[in-house]
Design a protein around this motif. Sequence first.
Motif, PDB file in Angstrom:
ATOM      1  N   ASN A 254       0.835  -1.207   0.000  1.00  0.00           N
ATOM      2  CA  ASN A 254       0.000   0.000   0.000  1.00  0.00           C
ATOM      3  C   ASN A 254       0.864   1.249   0.000  1.00  0.00           C
ATOM      4  O   ASN A 254       0.565   2.236  -0.684  1.00  0.00           O
ATOM      5  N   THR A 255       1.948   1.211   0.766  1.00  0.00           N
ATOM      6  CA  THR A 255       2.880   2.355   0.801  1.00  0.00           C
ATOM      7  C   THR A 255       3.515   2.568  -0.571  1.00  0.00           C
ATOM      8  O   THR A 255       3.628   3.711  -1.051  1.00  0.00           O
ATOM      9  N   ALA A 256       3.932   1.453  -1.213  1.00  0.00           N
ATOM     10  CA  ALA A 256       4.533   1.550  -2.548  1.00  0.00           C
ATOM     11  C   ALA A 256       3.528   2.105  -3.553  1.00  0.00           C
ATOM     12  O   ALA A 256       3.876   2.916  -4.418  1.00  0.00           O
ATOM     13  N   TRP A 257       2.266   1.658  -3.400  1.00  0.00           N
ATOM     14  CA  TRP A 257       1.221   2.156  -4.306  1.00  0.00           C
ATOM     15  C   TRP A 257       0.978   3.644  -4.097  1.00  0.00           C
ATOM     16  O   TRP A 257       0.868   4.403  -5.061  1.00  0.00           O
ATOM     17  N   ASP A 258       0.879   4.053  -2.835  1.00  0.00           N
ATOM     18  CA  ASP A 258       0.673   5.482  -2.545  1.00  0.00           C
ATOM     19  C   ASP A 258       1.839   6.316  -3.072  1.00  0.00           C
ATOM     20  O   ASP A 258       1.640   7.418  -3.602  1.00  0.00           O
ATOM     21  N   ASN A 259       3.041   5.784  -2.939  1.00  0.00           N
ATOM     22  CA  ASN A 259       4.219   6.495  -3.448  1.00  0.00           C
ATOM     23  C   ASN A 259       4.160   6.620  -4.973  1.00  0.00           C
ATOM     24  O   ASN A 259       4.467   7.677  -5.534  1.00  0.00           O
ATOM     25  N   LEU A 260       3.735   5.515  -5.638  1.00  0.00           N
ATOM     26  CA  LEU A 260       3.595   5.551  -7.095  1.00  0.00           C
ATOM     27  C   LEU A 260       2.535   6.564  -7.515  1.00  0.00           C
ATOM     28  O   LEU A 260       2.733   7.323  -8.479  1.00  0.00           O
ATOM     29  N   LYS A 261       1.407   6.590  -6.779  1.00  0.00           N
ATOM     30  CA  LYS A 261       0.350   7.551  -7.100  1.00  0.00           C
ATOM     31  C   LYS A 261       0.847   8.979  -6.911  1.00  0.00           C
ATOM     32  O   LYS A 261       0.555   9.861  -7.730  1.00  0.00           O
ATOM     33  N   GLN A 262       1.599   9.200  -5.837  1.00  0.00           N
ATOM     34  CA  GLN A 262       2.131  10.537  -5.591  1.00  0.00           C
ATOM     35  C   GLN A 262       3.099  10.945  -6.693  1.00  0.00           C
ATOM     36  O   GLN A 262       3.030  12.074  -7.207  1.00  0.00           O
ATOM     37  N   LEU A 263       3.992  10.028  -7.072  1.00  0.00           N
ATOM     38  CA  LEU A 263       4.932  10.309  -8.162  1.00  0.00           C
ATOM     39  C   LEU A 263       4.181  10.579  -9.467  1.00  0.00           C
ATOM     40  O   LEU A 263       4.545  11.468 -10.247  1.00  0.00           O
ATOM     41  N   THR A 264       3.094   9.804  -9.677  1.00  0.00           N
ATOM     42  CA  THR A 264       2.292   9.979 -10.889  1.00  0.00           C
ATOM     43  C   THR A 264       1.639  11.349 -10.911  1.00  0.00           C
ATOM     44  O   THR A 264       1.660  12.053 -11.931  1.00  0.00           O
ATOM     45  N   ASN A 265       1.051  11.736  -9.778  1.00  0.00           N
ATOM     46  CA  ASN A 265       0.402  13.050  -9.705  1.00  0.00           C
ATOM     47  C   ASN A 265       1.416  14.175  -9.897  1.00  0.00           C
ATOM     48  O   ASN A 265       1.140  15.175 -10.579  1.00  0.00           O
ATOM     49  N   GLU A 266       2.595  13.999  -9.291  1.00  0.00           N
ATOM     50  CA  GLU A 266       3.628  15.031  -9.428  1.00  0.00           C
ATOM     51  C   GLU A 266       4.100  15.134 -10.873  1.00  0.00           C
ATOM     52  O   GLU A 266       4.249  16.244 -11.407  1.00  0.00           O
ATOM     53  N   ARG A 267       4.315  13.983 -11.512  1.00  0.00           N
ATOM     54  CA  ARG A 267       4.774  14.027 -12.908  1.00  0.00           C
ATOM     55  C   ARG A 267       3.689  14.589 -13.819  1.00  0.00           C
ATOM     56  O   ARG A 267       3.971  15.357 -14.748  1.00  0.00           O
ATOM     57  N   ASN A 268       2.446  14.224 -13.536  1.00  0.00           N
ATOM     58  CA  ASN A 268       1.342  14.741 -14.346  1.00  0.00           C
ATOM     59  C   ASN A 268       1.279  16.263 -14.244  1.00  0.00           C
ATOM     60  O   ASN A 268       1.106  16.963 -15.249  1.00  0.00           O
ATOM     61  N   ALA A 269       1.432  16.766 -13.007  1.00  0.00           N
ATOM     62  CA  ALA A 269       1.404  18.219 -12.805  1.00  0.00           C
ATOM     63  C   ALA A 269       2.600  18.890 -13.484  1.00  0.00           C
ATOM     64  O   ALA A 269       2.462  19.957 -14.112  1.00  0.00           O
ATOM     65  N   LYS A 270       3.775  18.263 -13.389  1.00  0.00           N
ATOM     66  CA  LYS A 270       4.977  18.855 -14.001  1.00  0.00           C
ATOM     67  C   LYS A 270       4.892  18.823 -15.519  1.00  0.00           C
ATOM     68  O   LYS A 270       5.339  19.768 -16.188  1.00  0.00           O
TER      69      LYS A 270
END
Length: 499
Positions: free
Chosen positions: A234-250
């Motif tokens: 779950n932590t790895a998934w949340d981290n992936l989602k956070q990275l995804t959101n950050e990359r999407n925003a960037k």
Amino acid sequence: MAEPQGRSLETAEDIQARRDQVLARYQKFKESAEQRRGKLQDALSLQQFRRDADELEGWISEKLQTASDEAYKDTTNLQGKLQKHAAFEAEVTAHTNAIDALNSSGMSMIDKSHFASDDIKKRLDDIARLWQLLLDKLAERGRKLRDAQKRVHFLREVDEVSSWIADKEPIAASDDYGKDLEHVEVLQKKFDDFQKDLTANEARLVAVKKLADSLEAEQHPDLDLIQERFQELNTAWDNLKQLTNERNAKLAAEHEIQKFYRDANETTSWMNEKSAILSSDDFGRDLASVQALQRKHDGLERDLAALEDKVGNLGGEAIRLQKTYTDSADQVAAKQAEIVGNWEGLRQKAATRKSKLADSLQLQRFLASYRDLVSWCGDMKNLVSSDELAKDVPGAEALLERHQERKGEIDAREDIFKSTNSFGQSLVAAQHYANEEIKEKLSSLSEEQRSLLDLWDQRQKEFSQCMDLQVFMRDAEQMHGWMGKQEAFLANEDVGDTL
């Protein structure tokens, strides 16, 4: 009491007594034999019971060893082990009839007050205990195998999702945001596919969570491990989602910035094109070409008016981007400064060219007037000098009349000469860029006018002299004719015949 041997039976009573004695002994023998048979039968039943009990006990003991193994600890081929366990359970279940039969046999002997009832009862209890132990071990073994299978299945699902997440993390964590707008759009398209893949695979995480919840509800023996691994997942998934959101925003931010750069570069390129046009040193070679260039310049200025709105919009966008994306503020500000500098330079060039085209128009108007007058002077000189001297008085009179008409034409052009000269002098006074050429043309025009007037005066003199000559020649001829007549009269010798 037994009769003495050798005593004969003398009477019927003796015989009857003897018979009764024999029958009684026979009956007693039969009863003894029956009792003996019963005891032997009980002994047989007991031995058969013991034999069946020994066999069943041996079989149960053997199966207890199988049921007590720890095959569940070796997680390889658990499905095969479960299938074997199911067959084992079926085999054990099939022996239920043997247990029931043994119980039935033993209880039957107990109910009949078998002489070994206590031993039979104890043996039945021992076998029942062993049987129950086997059933318990069997159930425990099955449960542990199923628990192991569930654990392995859960951990395999966790590992697969974790591996998928690990594969996707470099994509989400990539710092490649594109070199230009087209590159950014390609990356966004790929990242959109990545996010769709992410959304599609979220169901796998939900499935793993449901599996973890069900194992928790079952109080799985490895619950601590299951909860730990799920939390890691779950932590790895949340981290992936956070990275995804950050990359999407960037990527979205980079798209806006690169779009600004592209618009800015297109605007700069357009300005450079217009600047090249405005840098031209072609200001026209004649009045028509200058007017065509002015019309073209008017169209360019209309384009510049539209471009001014574009530059203004880019300025507003640059301010917004600098406030929104502070990391790129310096680059955006530099690009905006470049645009403003190019725009100011372009406006200055446009104003300069417009002024020079206006000067060129004035020059070409002056030169057109100059060329017209010089051409007219040439034509007039040709006309003035083309007439040959007359051979008679009427011809001389006609020449003088035409010559005076041409003088009238020359005089009529005087105002044009004066206005052209005045226009040229005003251009010289205004420090026109073609001052020297204008001065030269003014001098040339003045010389052309003077030479025309000199030519006219010369021809006027010639035509007047021709007139005088032709009048003289006419009068002389007339006198000669009159004198000829008079001489003929005087030469006539006819003096008359009568009075």
